[in-house]
Design a protein around this motif. Structure first.
Motif, mmCIF file in Angstrom:
data_model
loop_
_atom_site.group_PDB
_atom_site.id
_atom_site.type_symbol
_atom_site.label_atom_id
_atom_site.label_comp_id
_atom_site.label_asym_id
_atom_site.label_seq_id
_atom_site.Cartn_x
_atom_site.Cartn_y
_atom_site.Cartn_z
ATOM 1 N N ARG A 205 0.814 -1.217 0.000
ATOM 2 C CA ARG A 205 0.000 0.000 0.000
ATOM 3 C C ARG A 205 0.848 1.269 0.000
ATOM 4 O O ARG A 205 0.303 2.378 -0.039
ATOM 5 C CB ARG A 205 -0.922 0.014 1.223
ATOM 6 C CG ARG A 205 -2.075 -0.985 1.158
ATOM 7 C CD ARG A 205 -3.047 -0.732 2.302
ATOM 8 N NE ARG A 205 -3.538 0.639 2.286
ATOM 9 C CZ ARG A 205 -3.930 1.315 3.380
ATOM 10 N NH1 ARG A 205 -3.876 0.727 4.568
ATOM 11 N NH2 ARG A 205 -4.368 2.541 3.286
ATOM 12 N N VAL A 206 2.151 1.130 0.052
ATOM 13 C CA VAL A 206 3.031 2.295 0.216
ATOM 14 C C VAL A 206 3.767 2.594 -1.090
ATOM 15 O O VAL A 206 4.468 1.739 -1.634
ATOM 16 C CB VAL A 206 4.050 2.053 1.343
ATOM 17 C CG1 VAL A 206 4.953 3.280 1.507
ATOM 18 C CG2 VAL A 206 3.339 1.735 2.657
ATOM 19 N N MET A 207 3.611 3.804 -1.600
ATOM 20 C CA MET A 207 4.272 4.242 -2.833
ATOM 21 C C MET A 207 5.438 5.164 -2.484
ATOM 22 O O MET A 207 5.375 5.915 -1.505
ATOM 23 C CB MET A 207 3.267 4.993 -3.727
ATOM 24 C CG MET A 207 3.834 5.452 -5.067
ATOM 25 S SD MET A 207 2.592 6.303 -6.090
ATOM 26 C CE MET A 207 1.515 4.931 -6.528
ATOM 27 N N SER A 208 6.476 5.126 -3.297
ATOM 28 C CA SER A 208 7.587 6.053 -3.086
ATOM 29 C C SER A 208 7.174 7.451 -3.532
ATOM 30 O O SER A 208 6.336 7.618 -4.441
ATOM 31 C CB SER A 208 8.817 5.606 -3.876
ATOM 32 O OG SER A 208 8.636 5.839 -5.263
ATOM 33 N N ALA A 209 7.764 8.464 -2.906
ATOM 34 C CA ALA A 209 7.471 9.846 -3.284
ATOM 35 C C ALA A 209 7.904 10.110 -4.720
ATOM 36 O O ALA A 209 7.261 10.877 -5.445
ATOM 37 C CB ALA A 209 8.173 10.810 -2.328
ATOM 38 N N GLU A 210 8.979 9.461 -5.143
ATOM 39 C CA GLU A 210 9.446 9.650 -6.520
ATOM 40 C C GLU A 210 8.422 9.145 -7.520
ATOM 41 O O GLU A 210 8.109 9.829 -8.510
ATOM 42 C CB GLU A 210 10.780 8.944 -6.723
ATOM 43 C CG GLU A 210 11.317 9.131 -8.128
ATOM 44 C CD GLU A 210 12.809 8.929 -8.234
ATOM 45 O OE1 GLU A 210 13.329 9.142 -9.347
ATOM 46 O OE2 GLU A 210 13.437 8.577 -7.235
ATOM 47 N N ASP A 211 7.865 7.954 -7.288
ATOM 48 C CA ASP A 211 6.856 7.424 -8.202
ATOM 49 C C ASP A 211 5.623 8.328 -8.235
ATOM 50 O O ASP A 211 5.011 8.535 -9.297
ATOM 51 C CB ASP A 211 6.445 6.013 -7.786
ATOM 52 C CG ASP A 211 7.469 4.965 -8.192
ATOM 53 O OD1 ASP A 211 8.371 5.281 -8.990
ATOM 54 O OD2 ASP A 211 7.375 3.823 -7.700
ATOM 55 N N LEU A 212 5.240 8.858 -7.082
ATOM 56 C CA LEU A 212 4.091 9.768 -7.021
ATOM 57 C C LEU A 212 4.319 10.998 -7.891
ATOM 58 O O LEU A 212 3.463 11.392 -8.688
ATOM 59 C CB LEU A 212 3.844 10.194 -5.578
ATOM 60 C CG LEU A 212 2.788 11.299 -5.393
ATOM 61 C CD1 LEU A 212 1.391 10.739 -5.562
ATOM 62 C CD2 LEU A 212 2.936 11.980 -4.046
#
Length: 262
Positions: A205-212
């Motif tokens: 459920r956790v996305m990296s800030a870079e991917d966002l």
């Protein structure tokens, strides 16, 4: 020589804002970086100038204060080269309503709601007059949830969503793009600051800030008004909007529904 595009990013000293600054610098944007911590901004600015050769201005401002917001408003109004505003600054104060710290909640709302509103007004006014510009307003996946302990923060992001969607309706045909970004759980220090921990969430459920940030900027290129980076099918958002339309039909009638008549 045409000057490079210039972006103003709030909450730029860490997390999502820092990643926006890095990616925008990499694509040749000049930057105005806004946050409370001047030392962190200066460190980031120096690294971006060295790595990408772009112009980076540091604008320390506390967006919980009227004076801090006014500094950024004045900067937006003064510079016609700022063609992208990233309204990223925000944080969470959590607790059940009966137990909320009222002063802390007030300060959060000043940043999440009032500052975003005033900066949007300043940017939108100048951009519409110029016939061009881009605004990204960062909401939260909690807009779709009613979680105990999240009333203040969740409501602040529901405001961001509603305000931004109306901005989008008003921007139609003006040359101004307005993006509503709805992140889920992002791997930054946001959760620790809010009294939680990223380790409490399932990794899937956790996305990296870079991917966002990459998804958001790609959505801007695609002219996708609502960016929910992990949503597999945008038809789900369309269905949400269609459900609203069904409610609109019956939300204002000349008499109460039949179930209210004994």
């Amino acid at each position: 020589m045409t000057p490079p595009p210039r972006a103003l990013v709030t909450g730029a000293s860490a997390g999502i804002g820092r990643l926006y600054a890095q990616h925008l610098a990499r694509t040749g944007h000049a930057l105005v970086l806004v946050a409370r911590r001047a030392d962190r901004l200066e460190e980031l600015a120096a690294s971006l100038r060295e790595a990408h050769g772009v112009d980076v201005e540091v604008l320390p401002a506390d967006l919980a204060s009227d004076g801090g917001v006014q500094r950024v408003v004045d900067r937006l109004r003064a510079d016609p080269l700022v063609d992208l505003l990233v309204n990223n600054a925000g944080y969470a104060v959590r607790g059940r309503v009966a137990e909320l710290d009222a002063d802390a909640t007030d300060a959060m709302l000043r940043v999440n709601v009032l500052a975003l509103t005033r900066l949007s007004i300043a940017a939108m006014g100048r951009m519409v007059a110029a016939g061009r510009g881009r605004i990204i307003n960062v909401a939260s996946g909690t807009v779709f949830m009613q979680m105990p302990g999240n009333a203040g923060y969740g409501a602040s992001k529901n405001y961001v969503m509603a305000f931004t969607r109306t901005m989008q309706a008003e921007a139609a045909g003006t040359g101004v793009q307005v993006q509503l970004l709805i992140p889920g759980v992002i791997a930054t220090d946001f959760h620790e600051i809010a009294g939680n921990a990223i380790a409490n969430f399932p990794p899937e459920r956790v996305m990296s800030a870079e991917d966002l940030v990459v998804a958001s900027l790609r959505a801007l290129e695609m002219d996708e008004q609502v960016c929910i980076p992990s949503l597999p099918d945008t038809a789900d958002w369309d269905a949400y909007v269609d459900a609203e339309k069904e409610l609109v039909v019956n939300v204002s009638r000349d008499r109460p529904a039949a179930r209210y008549h004994a």
